[in-house]
Design a protein around this motif. Sequence first.
Motif, PDB file in Angstrom:
ATOM      1  N   PRO A  26      -8.671  -5.724   3.967  1.00 57.03           N
ATOM      2  CA  PRO A  26      -9.556  -4.706   3.493  1.00 57.03           C
ATOM      3  C   PRO A  26      -8.732  -3.894   2.603  1.00 57.03           C
ATOM      4  O   PRO A  26      -9.008  -3.091   1.878  1.00 57.03           O
ATOM      5  CB  PRO A  26      -9.929  -3.924   4.712  1.00 57.03           C
ATOM      6  CG  PRO A  26      -9.114  -4.514   6.001  1.00 57.03           C
ATOM      7  CD  PRO A  26      -8.776  -5.771   5.488  1.00 57.03           C
ATOM      8  N   ASP A  27      -7.354  -3.876   2.709  1.00 59.72           N
ATOM      9  CA  ASP A  27      -6.452  -2.959   1.760  1.00 59.72           C
ATOM     10  C   ASP A  27      -5.974  -3.838   0.635  1.00 59.72           C
ATOM     11  O   ASP A  27      -5.121  -3.384  -0.206  1.00 59.72           O
ATOM     12  CB  ASP A  27      -5.373  -2.409   2.747  1.00 59.72           C
ATOM     13  CG  ASP A  27      -5.430  -1.437   3.603  1.00 59.72           C
ATOM     14  OD1 ASP A  27      -6.538  -0.611   3.376  1.00 59.72           O
ATOM     15  OD2 ASP A  27      -4.925  -1.337   4.674  1.00 59.72           O
ATOM     16  N   ALA A  75     -13.532 -12.991  -0.314  1.00 59.26           N
ATOM     17  CA  ALA A  75     -13.110 -11.797  -0.974  1.00 59.26           C
ATOM     18  C   ALA A  75     -14.438 -10.964  -1.076  1.00 59.26           C
ATOM     19  O   ALA A  75     -14.358  -9.820  -1.063  1.00 59.26           O
ATOM     20  CB  ALA A  75     -12.720 -11.784  -2.188  1.00 59.26           C
ATOM     21  N   CYS A 116       0.114  -1.722 -10.695  1.00 58.67           N
ATOM     22  CA  CYS A 116      -0.408  -2.092  -9.252  1.00 58.67           C
ATOM     23  C   CYS A 116       1.023  -2.565  -8.465  1.00 58.67           C
ATOM     24  O   CYS A 116       2.077  -3.070  -8.948  1.00 58.67           O
ATOM     25  CB  CYS A 116      -1.054  -3.504  -9.454  1.00 58.67           C
ATOM     26  SG  CYS A 116      -2.590  -3.232 -10.369  1.00 58.67           S
ATOM     27  N   ASP A 170      -6.852  -4.786  -2.911  1.00 60.82           N
ATOM     28  CA  ASP A 170      -8.222  -4.329  -4.028  1.00 60.82           C
ATOM     29  C   ASP A 170      -8.596  -5.307  -4.942  1.00 60.82           C
ATOM     30  O   ASP A 170      -9.744  -5.312  -5.342  1.00 60.82           O
ATOM     31  CB  ASP A 170      -7.470  -3.039  -4.611  1.00 60.82           C
ATOM     32  CG  ASP A 170      -7.025  -1.967  -3.776  1.00 60.82           C
ATOM     33  OD1 ASP A 170      -8.216  -1.230  -3.187  1.00 60.82           O
ATOM     34  OD2 ASP A 170      -5.745  -1.500  -3.826  1.00 60.82           O
ATOM     35  N   MET A 171      -7.789  -6.453  -5.113  1.00 61.10           N
ATOM     36  CA  MET A 171      -8.095  -7.488  -5.906  1.00 61.10           C
ATOM     37  C   MET A 171      -7.297  -8.714  -5.644  1.00 61.10           C
ATOM     38  O   MET A 171      -6.178  -8.638  -5.225  1.00 61.10           O
ATOM     39  CB  MET A 171      -7.847  -7.101  -7.577  1.00 61.10           C
ATOM     40  CG  MET A 171      -8.066  -8.390  -8.388  1.00 61.10           C
ATOM     41  SD  MET A 171      -7.476  -7.714 -10.111  1.00 61.10           S
ATOM     42  CE  MET A 171      -7.640  -9.233 -11.077  1.00 61.10           C
ATOM     43  N   LYS A 205     -14.204  -6.894  -3.326  1.00 56.35           N
ATOM     44  CA  LYS A 205     -12.771  -6.911  -3.952  1.00 56.35           C
ATOM     45  C   LYS A 205     -13.096  -7.720  -5.430  1.00 56.35           C
ATOM     46  O   LYS A 205     -13.800  -8.534  -5.310  1.00 56.35           O
ATOM     47  CB  LYS A 205     -11.552  -7.036  -3.422  1.00 56.35           C
ATOM     48  CG  LYS A 205     -11.442  -8.736  -2.649  1.00 56.35           C
ATOM     49  CD  LYS A 205     -10.091  -8.800  -2.308  1.00 56.35           C
ATOM     50  CE  LYS A 205      -9.681  -7.972  -1.072  1.00 56.35           C
ATOM     51  NZ  LYS A 205     -10.222  -8.174   0.068  1.00 56.35           N
ATOM     52  N   LYS A 206     -12.306  -7.020  -6.328  1.00 54.07           N
ATOM     53  CA  LYS A 206     -12.455  -7.843  -7.558  1.00 54.07           C
ATOM     54  C   LYS A 206     -11.631  -9.449  -7.329  1.00 54.07           C
ATOM     55  O   LYS A 206     -10.709  -9.417  -6.607  1.00 54.07           O
ATOM     56  CB  LYS A 206     -11.804  -7.113  -8.759  1.00 54.07           C
ATOM     57  CG  LYS A 206     -11.553  -7.762 -10.216  1.00 54.07           C
ATOM     58  CD  LYS A 206     -11.193  -6.813 -11.041  1.00 54.07           C
ATOM     59  CE  LYS A 206     -11.224  -7.679 -12.648  1.00 54.07           C
ATOM     60  NZ  LYS A 206     -10.682  -6.968 -13.706  1.00 54.07           N
ATOM     61  N   GLU A 240      -8.454  -0.549 -13.538  1.00 55.10           N
ATOM     62  CA  GLU A 240     -10.045   0.098 -13.334  1.00 55.10           C
ATOM     63  C   GLU A 240     -10.264   0.899 -14.307  1.00 55.10           C
ATOM     64  O   GLU A 240      -9.339   1.568 -15.217  1.00 55.10           O
ATOM     65  CB  GLU A 240     -10.099   0.648 -11.936  1.00 55.10           C
ATOM     66  CG  GLU A 240     -10.123  -0.032 -10.648  1.00 55.10           C
ATOM     67  CD  GLU A 240     -11.473  -0.618 -10.394  1.00 55.10           C
ATOM     68  OE1 GLU A 240     -12.267  -0.873 -11.116  1.00 55.10           O
ATOM     69  OE2 GLU A 240     -11.600  -0.949  -9.216  1.00 55.10           O
ATOM     70  N   THR A 270     -15.496  -7.901   1.333  1.00 53.39           N
ATOM     71  CA  THR A 270     -14.613  -6.419   1.150  1.00 53.39           C
ATOM     72  C   THR A 270     -15.137  -6.156  -0.305  1.00 53.39           C
ATOM     73  O   THR A 270     -14.632  -4.998  -0.638  1.00 53.39           O
ATOM     74  CB  THR A 270     -13.238  -6.433   1.460  1.00 53.39           C
ATOM     75  OG1 THR A 270     -12.624  -7.441   1.011  1.00 53.39           O
ATOM     76  CG2 THR A 270     -13.045  -6.472   2.930  1.00 53.39           C
ATOM     77  N   ARG A 312       0.700  -1.227   0.005  1.00 51.56           N
ATOM     78  CA  ARG A 312      -0.021   0.012  -0.080  1.00 51.56           C
ATOM     79  C   ARG A 312       0.864   1.242   0.034  1.00 51.56           C
ATOM     80  O   ARG A 312       0.587   2.285  -0.743  1.00 51.56           O
ATOM     81  CB  ARG A 312      -0.835  -0.127   1.155  1.00 51.56           C
ATOM     82  CG  ARG A 312      -1.984   1.179   1.403  1.00 51.56           C
ATOM     83  CD  ARG A 312      -2.622   1.222   0.202  1.00 51.56           C
ATOM     84  NE  ARG A 312      -3.709   0.357  -0.008  1.00 51.56           N
ATOM     85  CZ  ARG A 312      -4.552   0.022  -1.029  1.00 51.56           C
ATOM     86  NH1 ARG A 312      -4.395   1.169  -1.945  1.00 51.56           N
ATOM     87  NH2 ARG A 312      -5.187  -0.735  -0.934  1.00 51.56           N
TER      88      ARG A 312
END
Length: 474
Positions: free
Chosen positions: A218-219, A239, A169, A221-222, A244-245, A468, A242, A55
């Motif tokens: 939670p942090d 998953a 990413c 994203d996928m 997420k993808k 995205e 939260t 992150r």
Amino acid sequence: MSEVLDRTRIYIGGQWVDSDGDGSIEVVDPATEQVIATVAEGVVSDVDRAVAAAREAFPAWSALSGAERAAYLGKISSLANSRVDELTATVSQDMGMPLSLAKPVQIGMPLKNIAAYAALAGTYDFDDQEIGNALVVREPIGVVGAITPWNYPLHQVVLKVFAALAAGCTVVLKPTEVAPLITYALVDIVDEAGLPPGVLNVVSGYGPIVGEAIAAHPDVDMVSFTGSTRAGKRVAVVAAETVKKVALELGGKSANLILDDADLAAAVTEGVGKCFLNSGQTCTALTRMLVPAERLPEAASIAAEVAKAYTVGLPSEPGSKLGPLVSGTQQKRVVSYIEKGVAEGAELTLDGREHGFTTGYFVGPTVFSNVTEDMTIAREEIFGPVLSIIGYQDEDDAVRIANNSEYGLSGGVWSGDPARAEAVARRIRTGQVFVNGGAFNTDAPFGGYKQSGIGREAGVFGLEEFLEIKTILR
């Protein structure tokens, strides 16, 4: 007994560090059944640290131009290509594939994909569409959790990690604990190449602990997962909490349709090869061979003769075509399926339980004929060198049988008429179809229909999984 390699550190924030846990996992050479290494048994707090590092690294990494990211990936590609023989030896011992096959398959394919993603990072247009007053841009999704399997342990890492990195990413990777050493060799190269700290982080461990912590975080994203359908369903459930993808590449039970106008000998010979690659430990393996019912005995005879040439042997032996299965657990699983096929009435044309080895997790080439659609060996993924031959009445019946599966990952069609073969291929509900023995394409999109998964890997389609879409109205 050779020295046991200590790889019990994990990779977080650009450094090899100790796990917060005190457990370790033994890595076993499947040919000798000897412990060759130990890796860390990661814990939830390790995942927390890795995600925090990813992150923190994300803003700077995602802000780089595609060309700047390409330069990092290109350096990794160059270093990896200079160590092909070393990497081949590692992966062969790690998971058992014969050296002669491991070099082009287990190492050659992923190195080609690293180079492809380095090139894509520099050429992909992230701002490529305008719709009236709207500018449509593609942006990296964020922190990606990647969970990878043991059957192609480097290739599956590369398809996720390098696509995500090319997209901008950052990544937290849980490699397989069964055959992890080739991933550690890659991370050593990544570290030497000077990838910025936190862009790639690696936590070894078991799926129910480390994998679930990644999927639930939670942090993250996928999450991108390759493995069994059962485990993939669990990843999706975790998953979802939260929202997420999720990208999933799961199981397969792929059918190889040999039509009545095909060259039967050529089609069966090629079909055996596409069933037995990597000792059958391949999600795309063409494990169901469909032939005209009246030619079933002939097809079974050809298949048995061809299969006998798939020599079972140690990975280091030049003539070996089938190395050991990856583990004792996998060996027992495959043998149990052979026993089930016999019990349910299939005709055992070649018995892989007879291979001559008392040490190592070997199973020899196995061919069943007179298999019916309802038999277990025709419906469940075996993940071993086991071919099931099924007779059909006509073309429509062959298509029906091929589609009568909860899976839809791969398939094959053989015909003397290429146009007919392609027309039948379009009727198969699966993500990939080989027509008349077509070669595997590492740049083409790869993924499945139905319970074989969600999303696509490789090439541009694989890159776009990690992006995205944003609309900017002006």
